[in-house]
Motif scaffolding. Structure first.
Motif, PDB file in Angstrom:
ATOM      1  N   GLU A 246      -7.134  10.234  -2.300  1.00 59.59           N
ATOM      2  CA  GLU A 246      -6.780   8.844  -2.021  1.00 59.59           C
ATOM      3  C   GLU A 246      -6.801   8.560  -0.528  1.00 59.59           C
ATOM      4  OE1 GLU A 246      -3.346   5.562  -3.250  1.00 59.59           O
ATOM      5  OE2 GLU A 246      -3.263   7.605  -4.023  1.00 59.59           O
TER       6      GLU A 246
ATOM      7  N   HIS B  95       0.829  -1.199   0.000  1.00 58.47           N
ATOM      8  CA  HIS B  95       0.000   0.000   0.000  1.00 58.47           C
ATOM      9  C   HIS B  95       0.868   1.256   0.000  1.00 58.47           C
ATOM     10  CE1 HIS B  95      -3.628  -2.299   1.867  1.00 58.47           C
ATOM     11  NE2 HIS B  95      -3.552  -2.451   0.568  1.00 58.47           N
TER      12      HIS B  95
ATOM     13  N   PHE C  26       1.226   3.926  -2.983  1.00 53.18           N
ATOM     14  CA  PHE C  26       0.884   5.321  -2.714  1.00 53.18           C
ATOM     15  C   PHE C  26       1.977   6.251  -3.226  1.00 53.18           C
ATOM     16  CE2 PHE C  26       0.596   9.067   0.088  1.00 53.18           C
ATOM     17  CZ  PHE C  26      -0.740   9.410  -0.101  1.00 53.18           C
TER      18      PHE C  26
ATOM     19  N   GLY D  21       1.866   6.253  -6.938  1.00 58.99           N
ATOM     20  CA  GLY D  21       0.748   7.040  -7.434  1.00 58.99           C
ATOM     21  C   GLY D  21       0.978   8.530  -7.351  1.00 58.99           C
TER      22      GLY D  21
ATOM     23  N   MET E 232      -3.545  13.138  -3.668  1.00 61.59           N
ATOM     24  CA  MET E 232      -3.238  12.372  -2.460  1.00 61.59           C
ATOM     25  C   MET E 232      -4.329  12.530  -1.410  1.00 61.59           C
ATOM     26  SD  MET E 232       0.913  12.645  -1.989  1.00 61.59           S
ATOM     27  CE  MET E 232       0.983  14.442  -1.939  1.00 61.59           C
TER      28      MET E 232
ATOM     29  N   ALA F 284     -10.377   8.139   0.581  1.00 62.75           N
ATOM     30  CA  ALA F 284     -10.917   6.844   0.167  1.00 62.75           C
ATOM     31  C   ALA F 284     -10.379   5.724   1.053  1.00 62.75           C
ATOM     32  CB  ALA F 284     -10.566   6.575  -1.289  1.00 62.75           C
ATOM     33  N   MET F 285      -9.101   5.780   1.416  1.00 58.37           N
ATOM     34  CA  MET F 285      -8.504   4.779   2.290  1.00 58.37           C
ATOM     35  C   MET F 285      -9.166   4.792   3.660  1.00 58.37           C
ATOM     36  SD  MET F 285      -4.476   5.299   1.323  1.00 58.37           S
ATOM     37  CE  MET F 285      -3.951   4.429   2.787  1.00 58.37           C
TER      38      MET F 285
END
Length: 288
Positions: free
Chosen positions: A150, A121, A125, A128, A147, A153-154
């Protein structure tokens, strides 16, 4: 390990107090009550979950049993890896990172930091964040918005299994009452029996209530709390990475970008300035 110790303390104190008061352990052993409460609660959990949530719940429980992976050493490795990536980008340009970012698991840089490399992960990350900048599809100053999305969402994804487990914990006392009521129904069918038999059946019914409450407040609710705590620690870890990356993309020097992340850590996780300087020197000497 800490979770297991806590569960043992709960069981030891409850059963120890019961025995100290003159109770007998065999009076609490009623497999039918366990089947009723456990089966009903697991069935309700499945009803309110999707396959993805169930999978996340299993992973979360296993992680809670193992403990948080985000130690001080994890932050030190992450800071060192990011600093080395920043040095390469400063010296040779962002395109020099393409090979490391395209496949972090084959990167010579990430290979130096096994804890980070093993965290898919975290590496995804970082990939990404760098990827869109390297290929030119996003301006460096806009990476922060990506970021943030993201990270949100995490966080939502992590809360779903916790919510399911918490609702199951809330329902366990009710399922204990269901088991107790069923036990009373059985008792009423033998109301003309000897007092010892009636007492045994009433005791079995009360055990159902006891098991439901104990499972809820002694195990399921604390486990959900532990998963939530690890979720906060995971969120703090990724927010630290995002903070460091955002600082670098905004034009900060590598060391200063790392410093913005270091200062946001709690005291037990924060490397001292002297420790950070030693990390920087290790990276500098290894990369020269």
């Amino acid at each position: 390990m800490v979770v297991i110790v806590g569960c043992l303390v709960v069981c030891g104190c409850v059963l120890g107090g019961f025995m100290w008061a003159g109770g007998h352990i065999e009076a609490l052993i009623h497999p039918s009550e366990v089947l009723t409460i456990g089966g009903a609660s697991m069935g309700a959990l499945i009803v309110m979950s999707s396959p993805a949530v169930l999978k996340g719940l299993v992973k979360g429980i296993l992680q809670a049993l193992k403990g948080s992976p985000y130690s001080k050493r994890s932050y030190e490795e992450t800071f060192s890896a990011l600093y080395e990536l920043f040095r390469i980008a400063r010296r040779d340009g962002l395109l020099a990172l393409e090979g490391h970012i395209a496949d972090p698991h084959k990167s010579a840089v990430f290979a130096k930091y096994p804890k980070l490399a093993a965290d898919h992960h975290a590496t995804d990350f970082i990939k990404g964040a760098f990827g869109p900048v390297i290929d030119g599809s996003v301006r460096p100053e806009d990476v922060g918005n990506l970021m943030d999305i993201e990270l949100k969402a995490m966080e939502e994804e992590h809360h779903l299994p916790i919510g399911v487990l918490s609702k199951t914990a809330d329902g366990l006392p009710g399922f204990g009452i269901v088991a107790a009521v069923l036990g009373i129904v059985i008792t009423m069918g033998h109301i003309d029996g000897p007092p010892a038999e009636i007492g045994h059946k009433v005791g079995a019914a009360l055990v159902g209530t006891f098991l439901g409450i104990l499972a809820s407040y002694g195990f399921f609710a604390p486990l959900a709390g532990k998963m939530e705590l690890i979720g906060h620690e995971e969120g703090a870890y990724f927010k630290t990475i995002a903070c460091v990356l955002q600082g670098f993309f905004n034009g900060m020097q590598p060391k200063m970008a790392i410093e913005t992340g270091r200062r946001g850590l709690s005291q037990d996780l924060r490397p001292s300035p002297e420790e950070m300087e030693a990390l920087f020197k290790a990276v500098d000497s290894g990369g020269s």
